[in-house]
Design an enzyme around this catalytic site. Structure first.
Site, short mmCIF file in Angstrom:
data_model
loop_
_atom_site.label_atom_id
_atom_site.label_comp_id
_atom_site.label_asym_id
_atom_site.label_seq_id
_atom_site.Cartn_x
_atom_site.Cartn_y
_atom_site.Cartn_z
N GLY A 270 0.81 -1.21 0.00
CA GLY A 270 0.00 0.00 0.00
C GLY A 270 0.84 1.26 0.00
N HIS A 443 -15.84 -5.21 -36.12
CA HIS A 443 -15.62 -6.67 -36.02
C HIS A 443 -14.36 -7.03 -36.80
CE1 HIS A 443 -16.56 -10.92 -35.83
NE2 HIS A 443 -16.28 -11.00 -37.12
P1 NAD Z 1 -2.76 -2.21 -2.68
O1 NAD Z 1 -3.56 -1.64 -1.58
O2 NAD Z 1 -3.33 -2.30 -4.04
O3 NAD Z 1 -2.32 -3.69 -2.29
C1 NAD Z 1 -1.62 -4.00 -1.13
C2 NAD Z 1 -1.91 -5.44 -0.78
O4 NAD Z 1 -1.04 -5.82 0.28
C3 NAD Z 1 -3.34 -5.68 -0.31
O5 NAD Z 1 -3.87 -6.75 -1.02
C4 NAD Z 1 -3.18 -5.99 1.18
O6 NAD Z 1 -4.16 -6.88 1.66
C5 NAD Z 1 -1.79 -6.59 1.21
N1 NAD Z 1 -1.11 -6.48 2.49
C6 NAD Z 1 -1.12 -5.45 3.37
N2 NAD Z 1 -0.31 -5.71 4.42
C7 NAD Z 1 0.25 -6.92 4.18
C8 NAD Z 1 1.17 -7.72 4.88
N3 NAD Z 1 1.71 -7.32 6.03
N4 NAD Z 1 1.52 -8.92 4.35
C9 NAD Z 1 0.99 -9.35 3.17
N5 NAD Z 1 0.10 -8.62 2.47
C10 NAD Z 1 -0.26 -7.41 2.95
O7 NAD Z 1 -1.39 -1.42 -2.65
P2 NAD Z 1 -0.18 -1.42 -3.67
O8 NAD Z 1 -0.20 -2.62 -4.53
O9 NAD Z 1 1.02 -1.15 -2.84
O10 NAD Z 1 -0.49 -0.17 -4.57
C11 NAD Z 1 -0.73 1.09 -3.95
C12 NAD Z 1 -1.58 1.97 -4.80
O11 NAD Z 1 -0.86 2.44 -5.92
C13 NAD Z 1 -2.79 1.25 -5.41
O12 NAD Z 1 -3.85 1.14 -4.50
C14 NAD Z 1 -3.12 2.17 -6.53
O13 NAD Z 1 -3.84 3.27 -6.03
C15 NAD Z 1 -1.74 2.64 -6.99
N6 NAD Z 1 -1.31 1.83 -8.16
C16 NAD Z 1 -2.09 1.77 -9.26
C17 NAD Z 1 -1.70 1.02 -10.33
C18 NAD Z 1 -2.57 0.94 -11.53
O14 NAD Z 1 -3.47 1.76 -11.66
N7 NAD Z 1 -2.33 0.01 -12.44
C19 NAD Z 1 -0.52 0.30 -10.30
C20 NAD Z 1 0.24 0.36 -9.16
C21 NAD Z 1 -0.17 1.16 -8.10
#
Ligand code: NAD
Ligand code: FAD
Length: 470
Positions: A270, A443
């Site tokens: 996150g 198509h």
């Molecule tokens: P995320 O919130 O998408 O995913 C983080 C994941 O880590 C969650 O599934 C959570 O349950 C898990 N998690 C949390 N603590 C944990 C732990 N201690 N052990 C194991 N799993 C754990 O966050 P992200 O992937 O870091 O991305 C952050 C933000 O960046 C996204 O929410 C998005 O807003 C943005 N982003 C967007 C894109 C895109 O649009 N394609 C791509 C990358 C990032």
């Protein structure tokens, strides 16, 4: 001497900040764009959207070449020149960030390098390694973005423990990579490293990958990666990492309770906002305990001439949300009656297959007690998807019963991210199922699946046979 040095001071030159600065300048305002780093573009251009997508393209080509064998075309194993790949990616970034610097000059936006902090509600101090300077502004736009969450008690400082920024630097392709966090960043980067040759393991705290996304949309991705990755551990957390000479020794707790060795670990759990690092209190701007700064529909904070946009305002933390908010803030500074009134903001995971959704998810619709109907078109019935040998996807549209208006859409499969834009437009325009199904789609394209999902909802589809309910 004018009372203020600038009509607008924008803090942070990410997609939110540079868009706001450029729009304000185009509307005739005197603008300063303050950025702590040399390159404009923020996280998105330098260490986010753009480099990750450049590497995902490479991953897709490697995978597509290998997938040609059953079609009678075989290529040798890829030889990867990591320096060349890195410099291609850096070249893409350079073109875009250089373009921004050029456009700032053309618009006569003053780019001021340094770390900005408020000293009053009309003044910023900008600090570099060698000097401090103060500027006075009439309006300010806070666009300071976000940064990766760092799990506590981990050996940060050891280069083998990576966040998304260091993972994108591609220092090496580890033999075994652990990805902590099965969200968007984790799964996109897992896709890159696996295609480049790493044996990937993913560990996720919750019972599903990409929590919050409809489970049926995630299924095709999960099926594919379960076959390709060493392991996916759900309902498991990393409780600690010990440092050894040849590996990081990871302790898992939960459903998968074990100790395993990896050459590198990527933590992607996150992102957290940067609102606490600008001395906002000196300007009277409220920052919550997590670092978010609330803004209204005109992007004004609790101090009406100070605006906030982008990741620092809240979820979803997406570049396209930041740019739209940036335009609104700039236009309001220029006296226009603009507001951020987007009905929906699409989300895309650029994994393989891609997963895209917009508006209400089916889970949200169910939980909110919305009376909805679903039109789902499986790509197994799409000639184009079959020709691409990627027929595992589907297009799902949710319609409000009674009005038949589109209220949500989810698409999974290659290029789902491009296809979702049509659903976003349809929701913004208040389109009904018939508007979509009667729009002639070319198509054979994957875009037809959107019209056909609407036909499924209406019961007019001819590319599938759906027995009538008795
Ligand atoms: P995320 O919130 O998408 O995913 C983080 C994941 O880590 C969650 O599934 C959570 O349950 C898990 N998690 C949390 N603590 C944990 C732990 N201690 N052990 C194991 N799993 C754990 O966050 P992200 O992937 O870091 O991305 C952050 C933000 O960046 C996204 O929410 C998005 O807003 C943005 N982003 C967007 C894109 C895109 O649009 N394609 C791509 C990358 C990032
Ligand atoms: P940022 O891009 O974070 O920019 C903020 C800027 O402010 C930075 O340049 C920072 O240096 C500067 N700054 C901060 N504090 C100060 C200060 N006090 N003084 C001066 N300057 C300061 N989003 C998508 O929509 N699609 C994607 O595909 C996508 N992929 C991503 C992949 C990764 C690996 C990551 C990490 C993120 C991704 N995102 C994606 C999210 C996207 O990058 C962000 O939502 C977006 O960059 C937010 O823009 P912003 O303008 O709010 O802030």
């Amino acid at each position: 001497m004018p009372e203020y040095d600038y009509d607008v001071a924008v803090i942070g030159a990410g997609p939110g900040g540079y868009t706001a600065a450029f729009r304000a300048a185009d509307l005739g305002l005197r603008v300063a764009l303050v950025e702590r780093y040399d390159a404009l573009g923020g996280v998105c251009l330098n260490v986010g959207c753009i480099p990750s997508k450049a590497l995902l393209h490479t991953a897709a080509v490697i995978d597509q070449a290998a997938a040609m064998a059953p079609h009678g075309v075989t290529f040798g194993a890829p030889e990867i020149d990591l320096d060349a790949l890195r410099s291609f990616k850096d070249g893409v970034i350079g073109k875009l960030t250089g373009g921004l610097a050029g456009m700032a000059k053309q618009r006569k936006v003053d780019v001021l390098k340094g770390m900005a902090a408020f000293t009053s509600d009309h003044e910023l101090e900008i600090e570099t390694e060698s000097e401090k300077r103060a500027i006075r502004f009439k309006n300010a736009i806070i666009a300071v973005g976000s940064r990766s969450v760092e799990l506590a008690h981990m050996p940060w400082g050891d280069p083998r423990l990576m966040d998304s920024t260091s993972a994108l630097q591609l220092e090496e392709i580890p033999e075994r990579l652990l990805v902590v966090g099965g969200g968007i960043i984790g799964l996109e980067m897992a896709c890159v490293y696996e295609a480049l040759g790493s044996e990937v393991t993913v560990v996720e705290l919750t019972p599903t990958l990409m929590p919050g996304t409809d489970p049926d949309l995630v299924k095709p991705l999960e099926r594919r990666v379960r076959k390709r990755y060493a392991a996916i551990h759900l309902e498991t957390r990393v409780s600690g990492i010990d440092v050894a000479d040849d590996a990081l020794v990871v302790h898992f707790e939960g459903k998968h309770s074990a100790e395993e060795r990896f050459e590198r670990v990527l933590v992607a759990v996150g992102r957290t906002p940067n609102g606490k690092h600008i001395n906002a209190e000196a300007a009277g701007v409220d920052v919550d305990e997590r670092g978010f700064i609330a803004a209204d529909a005109q992007m004004r904070t609790n101090v009406p001439h100070i605006f906030a946009i982008g990741d620092v305002v809240g979820q979803p933390m997406l570049a396209h949300k930041a740019t739209h908010e940036g335009k609104v803030a700039a236009e309001v500074c220029a006296g226009q009656k603009s507001a951020f009134e987007a009905r929906v903001i699409p989300s895309v995971a650029y994994t393989d297959p891609e997963i895209a959704w917009v508006g209400l998810t089916e889970t949200e619709a169910r939980e909110a007690g919305v009376d909805y109907g679903v039109g789902k078109f499986p790509w197994a019935a799409s000639g184009r998807a079959l020709g691409n040998d990627r027929a595992e996807g589907f297009t799902k549209l949710l319609f409000e019963k009674g009005t038949s208006r589109l209220i949500g859409a989810g698409i999974t499969g290659p290029q789902a991210g491009d296809l979702i834009a049509e659903a976003a437009l349809a929701i913004e325009m208040g389109a009904e199922a018939e508007d979509i199904s009667l729009t002639v789609h070319p198509h054979p394209t994957l875009s037809e699946s959107v019209a056909m999902a609407a036909e499924v909802y209406e019961g007019t589809v001819t590319d599938l046979y759906i027995p009538k309910k008795k």
